[in-house]
Motif scaffolding. Structure first.
Motif, PDB file in Angstrom:
ATOM      1  N   THR A  25     -75.355  89.226 -17.760  1.00 62.32           N
ATOM      2  CA  THR A  25     -74.181  89.801 -18.432  1.00 62.32           C
ATOM      3  C   THR A  25     -74.319  91.300 -18.638  1.00 62.32           C
ATOM      4  N   VAL A  85     -69.616  82.497 -12.414  1.00 62.76           N
ATOM      5  CA  VAL A  85     -69.755  83.836 -11.849  1.00 62.76           C
ATOM      6  C   VAL A  85     -69.896  84.814 -13.013  1.00 62.76           C
ATOM      7  N   VAL A  86     -70.983  85.593 -12.987  1.00 63.46           N
ATOM      8  CA  VAL A  86     -71.232  86.572 -14.046  1.00 63.46           C
ATOM      9  C   VAL A  86     -71.042  87.975 -13.469  1.00 63.46           C
ATOM     10  N   ILE A  87     -70.141  88.749 -14.088  1.00 67.28           N
ATOM     11  CA  ILE A  87     -69.893  90.131 -13.677  1.00 67.28           C
ATOM     12  C   ILE A  87     -70.601  91.030 -14.681  1.00 67.28           C
ATOM     13  N   GLN A 104     -68.426  89.065 -19.359  1.00 69.38           N
ATOM     14  CA  GLN A 104     -67.416  88.763 -18.342  1.00 69.38           C
ATOM     15  C   GLN A 104     -67.972  87.662 -17.440  1.00 69.38           C
ATOM     16  N   ILE A 105     -67.508  86.445 -17.702  1.00 71.85           N
ATOM     17  CA  ILE A 105     -67.990  85.267 -16.988  1.00 71.85           C
ATOM     18  C   ILE A 105     -66.798  84.415 -16.594  1.00 71.85           C
ATOM     19  N   LYS A 119     -78.294  91.842  -3.605  1.00 74.07           N
ATOM     20  CA  LYS A 119     -77.395  91.007  -2.822  1.00 74.07           C
ATOM     21  C   LYS A 119     -78.193  90.311  -1.729  1.00 74.07           C
ATOM     22  N   THR A 159     -72.999  91.499  -9.645  1.00 72.33           N
ATOM     23  CA  THR A 159     -72.404  90.181  -9.852  1.00 72.33           C
ATOM     24  C   THR A 159     -73.336  89.118  -9.284  1.00 72.33           C
ATOM     25  N   ILE A 186     -72.644  88.139  -2.269  1.00 73.63           N
ATOM     26  CA  ILE A 186     -73.049  88.035  -3.672  1.00 73.63           C
ATOM     27  C   ILE A 186     -74.232  87.076  -3.812  1.00 73.63           C
TER      28      ILE A 186
END
Length: 437
Positions: A329, A368-370, A358-359, A299, A334, A305
């Motif tokens: 991914t 945003v990629v989680i 999860q994008i 971070k 994040t 983020i």
């Protein structure tokens, strides 16, 4: 149509050497037109885009020799300047953005040139204003042929001038440098691109007899000369391949040694991958990436983020954002990926979402990629490669996924990556070329 069939979920191992730099090749090969003497190039990538450019040079009269793999000798003794206004040039150059860089050397030596509408990737608008306005500063007059989608450029003489570029365009800087190298007087280019590829071109031109100072900065000074000679030039390792292999190792939990990376010219690329949690070790000119069970996204210092975005050199190259996005991914954490330069480069994320990523695609420029932290592996699907960089990002995703994936339109990948399937299969990958209807 050819496609890749990939069976993923395998860890790779071994060593791999990056090819010669594609983006450098498209510049320096054009510079052979500046002289009638032979110019020898080493570490030339054997890829579709570069081979198409060499084919174009041969069509216009350049003698081409290939004494051994990845070495090319070009000699532009007799040039058919009328070829550039013909249908063959228009058809071939429409497939290759690098064709625009033929204009600078043609103007320098013959005082006329044609520029087609840019070809290549469909990643958004790629304007030519920087090229044309720079040429105008040197005394070039242009006419745009709307029927042929062609810029006609002519100059009785080229005269050095001061110019402040409206953007630090790499290809624009290269084109103007080549034209200015044989202009009368001194040309000063401010807000010039300073990428390693531009530096390489400057060093090559100086070996040919040009007088360029300020190399590596955004203020270049070119003292025009009347004649240039032949030389030898060795291309850098392709930094995009280096970054792609780092991302591949992380995604597939592989131990890889990336050899001969020209580490001094990678800028912040290694550090950026480290910020995504990738462990890597610099060993001389090699990069060692150990197998990692997981990697955690850092971070910002204030706890917010992490955002990774493209920026002109020495910032992060836009050509690796697709790899960063795919890597994230399966990371822990994040990240916001911000693609500033091109408005269509993130449109491949729908394939990753279909694979289970999860994008959130916020808009054409931000995603945003989680990270899934490997809790849910990606699954193999059928997909189409939209451009060179997204194609390799999808290939990396498929190699890490469970099951079988099919990637169609792999000519896009072949445009920028030399025998990528053979080289990765040598590390333990399972990639087959197949025909699909």
């Amino acid at each position: 149509m050819n496609a890749f069939e990939i069976r993923g979920g395998r860890a790779l191992a071994g060593s791999i050497k990056p090819q010669g730099a594609k983006n450098e090749a498209l510049q320096v090969l054009c510079a052979a037109l500046l002289t009638d003497q032979p110019v020898t190039f080493h570490n030339v990538p054997d890829i579709l885009d570069v081979n198409l450019l060499i084919e174009l040079l041969a069509d216009v009269g350049v003698r081409v020799e290939r004494p051994k793999p990845n070495t090319v000798i070009l000699q532009a003794t007799t040039i058919d300047t009328d070829f550039f206004s013909g249908p063959v040039f228009k058809k071939k150059s429409g497939k290759l953005r690098g064709a625009v860089m033929l204009a600078g050397p043609m103007l320098a030596r013959f005082r006329k040139a044609q520029i087609p509408q840019p070809g290549g990737d469909k990643i958004g608008r790629r304007r030519l204003d920087t090229h044309i306005r720079g040429f105008e500063k040197l005394g070039v007059k242009f006419h745009y042929n709307t029927e042929e989608s062609l810029f006609d450029l002519n100059a009785e003489t080229l005269k050095g001038n001061y110019m402040l570029m409206d953007e630090p365009s790499v290809t624009g800087t290269a084109n103007i440098l080549m034209a200015a190298s044989m202009a009368d007087g001194v040309t000063t280019i401010y807000n010039a691109a300073c990428e390693p590829y531009v530096q390489q071109l400057c060093h090559m031109l100086n070996r040919m007899g040009a007088k360029i100072s300020g190399i590596g900065s955004n203020l270049l000074v070119v003292e025009g000369v009347t004649q240039l000679k032949g030389c030898e030039h060795t291309m850098l390792a392709d930094m995009i391949e280096v970054g792609s292999f780092i991302g591949l190792a992380a995604m597939t939990q592989s131990e890889l040694l990336i050899q001969n990376t020209d580490i001094a010219h990678l800028g912040i690329i290694p550090e950026t991958f480290q910020r995504l949690g990738v462990q890597l070790e610099v060993r001389g000119d090699d990069i060692f990436v150990p197998a990692q069970e997981q990697y955690q996204i850092q971070k910002f210092i204030d706890g917010s983020i992490l955002t990774i975005y493209d920026h002109p050199w020495p910032g992060f190259t836009p050509d690796l954002l697709s790899i960063i996005l795919v890597m994230a991914t399966q990371a822990k954490g994040t990240v916001l990926v911000h693609q500033k330069m091109f408005e269509s480069r993130l449109f491949f994320v729908d394939k990753l979402i279909e694979m289970g990523a999860q994008i959130v695609l916020c808009d054409p420029h931000r995603a945003v990629v989680i990270g899934l932290n490997r809790q849910v592996p990606l699954r193999g699907i059928n997909m189409v490669s939209p451009d060179i960089r997204a194609g390799v990002a999808l290939l990396i995703a498929a190699l890490s996924a469970q099951g079988k994936s099919i990637i169609q339109n792999i000519s896009q990948i072949d445009r920028g990556y030399e025998r990528i399937d053979e080289r990765l299969n040598a590390l333990g990958a399972d990639i087959r070329r197949i025909s699909v209807s």
